[in-house]
Enzyme design. Structure first.
Site, mmCIF file in Angstrom:
data_model
loop_
_atom_site.group_PDB
_atom_site.id
_atom_site.type_symbol
_atom_site.label_atom_id
_atom_site.label_comp_id
_atom_site.label_asym_id
_atom_site.label_seq_id
_atom_site.Cartn_x
_atom_site.Cartn_y
_atom_site.Cartn_z
ATOM 1 C CG ASN A 9 -1.616 1.285 1.608
ATOM 2 O OD1 ASN A 9 -1.578 2.294 0.515
ATOM 3 N ND2 ASN A 9 -2.346 1.340 2.607
ATOM 4 C CE LYS A 11 -0.001 3.102 4.727
ATOM 5 N NZ LYS A 11 0.272 3.135 6.421
ATOM 6 C CG HIS A 95 -5.486 1.802 5.245
ATOM 7 N ND1 HIS A 95 -5.017 3.001 6.330
ATOM 8 C CD2 HIS A 95 -4.480 1.054 5.104
ATOM 9 C CE1 HIS A 95 -3.773 2.641 6.534
ATOM 10 N NE2 HIS A 95 -3.342 1.430 6.011
ATOM 11 C CD GLU A 97 -2.468 5.336 7.029
ATOM 12 O OE1 GLU A 97 -2.562 5.498 5.598
ATOM 13 O OE2 GLU A 97 -1.540 4.802 7.622
ATOM 14 C CD GLU A 167 -3.074 -2.371 7.331
ATOM 15 O OE1 GLU A 167 -2.217 -2.793 6.559
ATOM 16 O OE2 GLU A 167 -3.768 -1.476 7.128
ATOM 17 N N GLY A 173 2.953 2.171 10.744
ATOM 18 C CA GLY A 173 3.993 3.212 10.419
ATOM 19 C C GLY A 173 4.803 3.711 11.903
ATOM 20 C CB SER A 213 5.789 -1.980 11.700
ATOM 21 O OG SER A 213 5.508 -0.649 12.071
HETATM 22 P P1 13P Z 1 3.357 0.506 7.419
HETATM 23 O O1 13P Z 1 4.153 -0.903 7.022
HETATM 24 O O2 13P Z 1 4.238 1.239 6.910
HETATM 25 O O3 13P Z 1 3.400 0.392 8.919
HETATM 26 O O4 13P Z 1 1.954 0.586 7.143
HETATM 27 C C1 13P Z 1 1.099 -0.555 7.180
HETATM 28 C C2 13P Z 1 -0.440 -0.330 6.408
HETATM 29 O O5 13P Z 1 -0.905 0.554 6.798
HETATM 30 C C3 13P Z 1 -0.312 -1.028 5.023
HETATM 31 O O6 13P Z 1 -2.028 -0.777 4.658
#
Ligand code: 13P
Length: 250
Positions: A9, A11, A95, A97, A167, A173, A213
């Site tokens: 992903n 982002k 997601h 976010e 997640e 992150g 992560s």
């Molecule tokens: P990270 O791997 O950067 O922690 O992000 C995970 C994520 O949100 C994948 O959708």
């Protein structure tokens, strides 16, 4: 045996030029990998470029979000058929976010999953608890609520085609990956929800990815858990070498 999935992903990272460069490095590195499904979800503007670059390869393309409406006066939204036409096979829905910063609800997730499916896209539905919810002992309750209100609203047939991603918000992150045991326990909760709502068969066929992560140096421990059917990766998917390392580890 459920087939593993490694999904990146991106982002809000990478321009069209960055996307071209990424695929020309990645494709030779993963060309022989037949043991797992490989997905990259670029930002909307780079989807066509990614799809073009990946044509004929073992890498599929996904969107990061989709409108719950077929079409209409919804400024800033992108429809499922637009994603399909641009070259997507998958779409990430719900997601954390999107839930956190754009106020998406479980109801939105259910509607988006439905339209994605009607259009021929495979939803990757994300669920996960915050640190506060985990600390208050609410993990199971939150996962159940997100499951029932989102993918749990689909029909059996629709549900059998989706991917689920666990997640935990506190692991995204932050560099704080869930331990393999914590991740597996959450996956078991989700699989139990699937069994209760649909059937034992649906639960055991459901592919659940872990996200938060995931890096080349921790993927092996995670993938050693039978419950984990792959990974949804943010940061480590931006570099072709580290993403290829994740694919190889799966
Ligand atoms: P990270 O791997 O950067 O922690 O992000 C995970 C994520 O949100 C994948 O959708």
């Amino acid at each position: 045996m459920r087939r593993r999935v490694i999904a990146g992903n991106w982002k809000m990272y990478k321009t069209i030029a960055d996307t071209r460069a990424f695929f020309s490095s990645l494709l030779p590195l993963v060309a022989g990998e037949k043991n797992c499904d490989i997905i990259i979800a670029p930002p909307f503007t780079a989807i066509s470029t990614a799809a073009e670059a990946a044509r004929g390869s073992n890498v599929a393309i996904g969107g990061q979000n989709v409108s719950w409406s077929k079409e209409g006066a919804f400024t800033g939204e992108v429809s499922a058929s637009m994603l399909l036409e641009a070259g997507c096979r998958y779409v990430i829905i719900g997601h954390s976010e999107r839930r956190q910063f754009f106020h998406e609800t479980d109801d939105n997730v259910a509607k988006k999953s439905l339209i994605a499916m009607e259009t021929g896209l495979i939803p990757i539905v994300c669920v996960g608890e915050t640190q506060e919810q985990r600390d208050s002992g609410l993990t199971e309750e939150v996962l159940r609520r997100q499951f029932i209100g989102g993918p749990g609203a689909l029909t059996q047939d629709e549900f059998s085609r989706i991917l689920l991603a666990y997640e935990p918000v506190w692991a995204i992150g932050t560099g704080r990956t869930a331990t393999p045991e914590i991740a597996a326990a959450a996956h078991r909760i989700l699989r139990r929800c699937a069994g209760e709502k649909f059937s034992v068969h649906h639960a055991s066929a459901l592919r659940i990815l872990y996200g938060g992560s995931v890096k080349p140096d921790n993927i092996q421990g995670l993938m050693a858990q039978e419950e984990l059917d792959g990974a949804l990766v943010g940061g480590a998917s931006l570099d072709p070498k580290s993403f290829a390392a994740l694919v190889k580890a799966a």
